[in-house]
Scaffold this active site. Structure first.
Site, mmCIF file in Angstrom:
data_model
loop_
_atom_site.group_PDB
_atom_site.id
_atom_site.type_symbol
_atom_site.label_atom_id
_atom_site.label_comp_id
_atom_site.label_asym_id
_atom_site.label_seq_id
_atom_site.Cartn_x
_atom_site.Cartn_y
_atom_site.Cartn_z
ATOM 1 N N HIS A 171 0.712 -1.182 -0.182
ATOM 2 C CA HIS A 171 0.052 0.092 -0.026
ATOM 3 C C HIS A 171 0.913 1.231 -0.045
ATOM 4 O O HIS A 171 0.314 2.290 -0.118
ATOM 5 C CB HIS A 171 -0.954 0.164 1.215
HETATM 6 C C1 UD1 Z 1 -1.995 5.151 6.344
HETATM 7 C C2 UD1 Z 1 -0.769 5.683 7.073
HETATM 8 C C3 UD1 Z 1 0.409 4.578 6.664
HETATM 9 C C4 UD1 Z 1 -0.100 3.209 7.219
HETATM 10 C C5 UD1 Z 1 -1.533 2.821 6.626
HETATM 11 C C6 UD1 Z 1 -2.054 1.607 7.119
HETATM 12 C C7 UD1 Z 1 -0.198 8.090 7.033
HETATM 13 C C8 UD1 Z 1 0.605 8.921 6.069
HETATM 14 N N1 UD1 Z 1 -0.410 6.926 6.246
HETATM 15 O O1 UD1 Z 1 -1.828 5.340 4.938
HETATM 16 O O2 UD1 Z 1 1.482 5.037 7.558
HETATM 17 O O3 UD1 Z 1 0.899 2.401 7.052
HETATM 18 O O4 UD1 Z 1 -2.415 4.049 6.953
HETATM 19 O O5 UD1 Z 1 -2.981 1.425 6.234
HETATM 20 O O6 UD1 Z 1 -0.821 8.563 7.934
HETATM 21 N N2 UD1 Z 1 -9.162 4.484 2.499
HETATM 22 C C9 UD1 Z 1 -10.669 4.191 2.226
HETATM 23 N N3 UD1 Z 1 -10.975 3.629 3.378
HETATM 24 C C10 UD1 Z 1 -10.370 3.786 4.520
HETATM 25 C C11 UD1 Z 1 -9.119 4.637 4.406
HETATM 26 C C12 UD1 Z 1 -8.620 4.875 3.695
HETATM 27 O O7 UD1 Z 1 -10.992 3.945 1.274
HETATM 28 O O8 UD1 Z 1 -11.082 3.543 5.529
HETATM 29 C C13 UD1 Z 1 -8.562 5.123 1.141
HETATM 30 C C14 UD1 Z 1 -8.844 6.430 0.850
HETATM 31 O O9 UD1 Z 1 -9.169 6.569 -0.510
HETATM 32 C C15 UD1 Z 1 -7.696 7.415 1.089
HETATM 33 C C16 UD1 Z 1 -6.606 6.063 0.767
HETATM 34 O O10 UD1 Z 1 -7.355 4.698 1.014
HETATM 35 O O11 UD1 Z 1 -7.191 8.267 0.089
HETATM 36 C C17 UD1 Z 1 -5.597 6.248 1.623
HETATM 37 O O12 UD1 Z 1 -5.697 6.554 3.029
HETATM 38 P P1 UD1 Z 1 -4.823 7.299 4.031
HETATM 39 O O13 UD1 Z 1 -5.405 7.359 5.457
HETATM 40 O O14 UD1 Z 1 -4.635 8.563 3.555
HETATM 41 O O15 UD1 Z 1 -3.435 6.668 3.969
HETATM 42 P P2 UD1 Z 1 -2.955 5.105 3.976
HETATM 43 O O16 UD1 Z 1 -2.597 4.849 2.652
HETATM 44 O O17 UD1 Z 1 -4.134 4.222 4.326
#
Ligand code: UD1
Length: 387
Positions: free
Chosen positions: A205
């Protein structure tokens, strides 16, 4: 001592769960749980809470997804009034996600002591958003709870006062050891259609791996070859689903018979998947640690790790993202795994207890002393919200 425990994203939930479990029996410690809502999906959040037996959060800030700046700022804006209202003696943040940094910054500016669980880890790669979050959160925190020896060295080098640094061990491993027997009951292998010891489990991811078409394409090539040897079970993170669609790679992945794409799993099912795997392939931080304790060979699809204890154990190996290097790493570990039979120091299931003990021994006056050692004048607590 009233402790405001913060969690926001998936890897935070197992860490905070260990702290809450250790604090719960202690009459001196009261935990209030704040979920920032950085992760909000049923499968990324609610299922984890259920599996871990975490209490319903006292506050959910429901920030959701956004750019780094907007997400971090939104957590800050929504956390500030909660903190002013709560008047805790300590804010405890875990890990390195945007929520951890945002809440520490709000707390120190309100004069509330901050404890950081998993302090001191460094990848020395400032291209990773998590590295920036780690460095900044540690610089702000009054209590630095460290999970592995490298963290103590890093904090010393950066000039953190030694009295503020506590080498307590790894809370993620507390949760793993506490739940391992429950995970044994999971039927996930049957559901996915794989046999114990005869499949690999993959997670992917990191922006550096999934946002660039050439990198992701190269990784898929390597995984396709590995999947000719045994099935690769791949619970796909929502970020990765989006990127695969945007980059037009979803069909390609679907067309590879040996790769089993599944939804993100709950804590217990994923633990079972890792424990029975022949091999783990990942770009996650925590999974490197979990594989080490489960003694399953792990290939980390990155150039660096902030968790060198996993490399020293012999169970983890950095292989980067280049197809040839991944395959060379695969051949090297798939023969006879040669990792250590003992876990890294203090990865013994008692880190949460050590944190609780430190807090009880310090008491509120001790927290204020450590704040002063950081150069923050002790105050009577958070002031009123500005207009
Ligand atoms: C975040 C953390 C990362 C961790 C990871 C675990 C930061 C900078 N990054 O990254 O360190 O390893 O979580 O998963 O804080 N999304 C969904 N549903 C959700 C959450 C996210 O669909 O419940 C999608 C959203 O479209 C979002 C993307 O995933 O834009 C990324 O989510 P985000 O929380 O920004 O960062 P992660 O890549 O999950």
């Amino acid at each position: 001592m009233k402790i405001c425990c913060v969690c926001g994203a998936r890897p935070n939930f197992m860490k905070i769960s260990a702290v809450i479990a250790a604090a719960e029996p202690q009459p001196e410690l009261e935990c209030v749980l704040v979920h920032t809502g950085q992760h909000y999906d049923e499968r990324m959040s609610k299922l984890m809470f259920k599996d871990l037996g975490l209490p319903r959060p006292d506050f959910n800030l429901e920030v959701g997804s956004a750019s780094h700046a907007v997400q971090t700022a939104e957590v800050m804006v929504r956390f500030e009034p909660v903190l002013v209202d709560l008047q805790p003696d300590l804010v405890l943040v875990v890990g390195d996600v945007n929520s951890s940094l945002a809440c520490s910054l709000v707390a120190v500016k309100l004069g509330v002591p901050v404890g950081h669980v998993e302090a001191g880890l460094r990848s020395f790669d400032r291209g990773m958003p998590e590295e920036l979050n780690r460095v900044a959160t540690d610089a702000l925190s009054d209590l630095l709870f460290v999970s592995e020896a490298s963290g103590v060295d890093n904090l010393r080098r950066e000039g953190a006062p030694q009295d503020n640094v506590f080498f307590v061990g790894n809370v993620m491993i507390d949760t793993l050891l506490r739940n391992r027997h429950r995970a044994e009951e999971s039927r996930v292998l049957e559901r996915v259609g794989v046999e114990p010891g005869d499949y690999a489990v993959l997670t992917l991811h990191r922006p550096s791996n999934v946002d660039d078409p050439a990198t992701l394409g190269g990784l898929i090539d390597a995984l396709e070859e590995i999947s000719l040897r045994f099935p690769v079970v791949f619970p796909v993170h929502p970020r990765t689903v989006q990127r695969l669609d945007e980059l037009g790679l979803r069909e390609r992945l679907h067309g590879i018979p040996g790769i089993r794409l599944i939804e993100p799993q709950g804590y217990l099912d994923f633990l079972k998947l890792m424990a029975d795997a022949r091999l783990v392939l990942t770009d996650s931080g925590g999974i490197q640690e979990e594989a080490t304790v489960l003694r399953v060979p792990c290939l980390t699809l990155r150039r660096n790790t902030e968790r060198p204890a996993t490399l020293e154990s012999g169970w983890n190996r950095l292989v980067g993202t280049d197809r040839r290097e991944v395959l060379a790493g695969f051949e090297a570990v798939i023969g006879t795994p040669t990792g250590a039979s003992t876990a890294p120091e203090l990865w013994d299931g008692r880190a949460g207890e050590r944190i609780a003990r430190v807090l009880i021994e310090l008491g509120v006056p001790g927290l204020r002393r450590l704040q002063a050692a950081r150069g923050i004048a002790p105050s009577s607590g958070p002031g009123p919200l500005p207009d």
